[in-house]
Write a protein that holds these residues in place. Structure first.
Motif, PDB file in Angstrom:
ATOM      1  N   CYS A 109       0.836  -1.212   0.000  1.00 19.45           N
ATOM      2  CA  CYS A 109       0.000   0.000   0.000  1.00 19.45           C
ATOM      3  C   CYS A 109       0.868   1.257   0.000  1.00 19.45           C
ATOM      4  O   CYS A 109       1.647   1.486   0.931  1.00 19.45           O
ATOM      5  CB  CYS A 109      -0.924   0.003   1.215  1.00 19.45           C
ATOM      6  N   PRO A 110       0.719   2.116  -1.024  1.00 19.11           N
ATOM      7  CA  PRO A 110       1.561   3.316  -1.096  1.00 19.11           C
ATOM      8  C   PRO A 110       1.134   4.437  -0.154  1.00 19.11           C
ATOM      9  O   PRO A 110       1.875   5.389   0.047  1.00 19.11           O
ATOM     10  CB  PRO A 110       1.433   3.749  -2.559  1.00 19.11           C
ATOM     11  N   VAL A 111      -0.063   4.337   0.438  1.00 14.52           N
ATOM     12  CA  VAL A 111      -0.546   5.426   1.296  1.00 14.52           C
ATOM     13  C   VAL A 111      -0.822   4.997   2.731  1.00 14.52           C
ATOM     14  O   VAL A 111      -1.354   5.758   3.521  1.00 14.52           O
ATOM     15  CB  VAL A 111      -1.789   6.118   0.694  1.00 14.52           C
ATOM     16  N   ASP A 112      -0.481   3.771   3.094  1.00 11.10           N
ATOM     17  CA  ASP A 112      -0.637   3.289   4.471  1.00 11.10           C
ATOM     18  C   ASP A 112      -2.047   3.489   5.019  1.00 11.10           C
ATOM     19  O   ASP A 112      -2.236   4.038   6.105  1.00 11.10           O
ATOM     20  CB  ASP A 112       0.385   3.970   5.396  1.00 11.10           C
ATOM     21  N   CYS A 113      -3.034   2.994   4.259  1.00 11.15           N
ATOM     22  CA  CYS A 113      -4.427   3.193   4.666  1.00 11.15           C
ATOM     23  C   CYS A 113      -5.057   1.970   5.329  1.00 11.15           C
ATOM     24  O   CYS A 113      -6.271   1.892   5.464  1.00 11.15           O
ATOM     25  CB  CYS A 113      -5.270   3.657   3.487  1.00 11.15           C
ATOM     26  N   GLU A 155      -8.784   7.496   2.855  1.00  8.20           N
ATOM     27  CA  GLU A 155      -7.346   7.509   2.612  1.00  8.20           C
ATOM     28  C   GLU A 155      -6.945   6.681   1.395  1.00  8.20           C
ATOM     29  O   GLU A 155      -5.902   6.911   0.800  1.00  8.20           O
ATOM     30  CB  GLU A 155      -6.598   6.991   3.848  1.00  8.20           C
ATOM     31  N   CYS A 156      -7.764   5.703   1.043  1.00  5.80           N
ATOM     32  CA  CYS A 156      -7.482   4.829  -0.097  1.00  5.80           C
ATOM     33  C   CYS A 156      -7.475   5.660  -1.386  1.00  5.80           C
ATOM     34  O   CYS A 156      -8.383   6.455  -1.632  1.00  5.80           O
ATOM     35  CB  CYS A 156      -8.546   3.738  -0.173  1.00  5.80           C
ATOM     36  N   ILE A 157      -6.445   5.460  -2.208  1.00 12.36           N
ATOM     37  CA  ILE A 157      -6.342   6.215  -3.468  1.00 12.36           C
ATOM     38  C   ILE A 157      -6.791   5.385  -4.672  1.00 12.36           C
ATOM     39  O   ILE A 157      -6.544   5.752  -5.812  1.00 12.36           O
ATOM     40  CB  ILE A 157      -4.915   6.765  -3.686  1.00 12.36           C
ATOM     41  N   CYS A 182      -5.778   2.656  -5.983  1.00  9.85           N
ATOM     42  CA  CYS A 182      -4.747   2.168  -6.907  1.00  9.85           C
ATOM     43  C   CYS A 182      -4.921   0.680  -7.209  1.00  9.85           C
ATOM     44  O   CYS A 182      -4.505   0.212  -8.264  1.00  9.85           O
ATOM     45  CB  CYS A 182      -3.354   2.455  -6.365  1.00  9.85           C
TER      46      CYS A 182
END
Length: 112
Positions: free
Chosen positions: A21-25, A39-41, A43
């Motif tokens: 996970c690139p955004v640590d959600c 927070e999830c983008i 991707c």
């Protein structure tokens, strides 16, 4: 669109998804993970990493209740940003039906 974690994660709690996970959600409960929907983008890199296929888009049939579940518990549980070992018996719970009613715990995990 966002991704959610459904009951397939309960008692399995693989964390391969957390690692990519690139955004640590991701947030950790005692026996499952959730994704913070704000927070999830979107991707999608986490979805193929989940062995029991517990991560799905919120547009999947039956995902509506899980969006709220993910939102609620992502605000109560600690953030998890690193892979941790899964339970030794995780594989035996992958195909169990009705895991939410049988095994869900609202208790937080340890986070990382």
């Amino acid at each position: 669109m966002t991704y959610i974690v459904n009951e397939n994660c309960i008692r399995c709690k693989y964390t391969d998804c957390v690692e990519v996970c690139p955004v640590d959600c991701f947030y950790e409960g005692e026996n499952m993970l959730v994704i913070h929907p704000d927070e999830c983008i979107d991707c999608g890199v986490c979805e193929p990493e989940c062995p029991p296929e517990a991560i799905v888009p919120d547009t999947e049939p039956g995902a509506d209740d899980w969006v709220e579940h993910n939102r609620r518990f992502s605000e109560e549980w600690p953030n998890i940003v690193r892979m941790i070992p899964h339970a030794e018996d995780a594989k035996s719970y992958e195909d169990v039906e009705g895991k939410f009613e049988k095994y869900f715990s609202p208790n937080p995990g340890k986070g990382s």
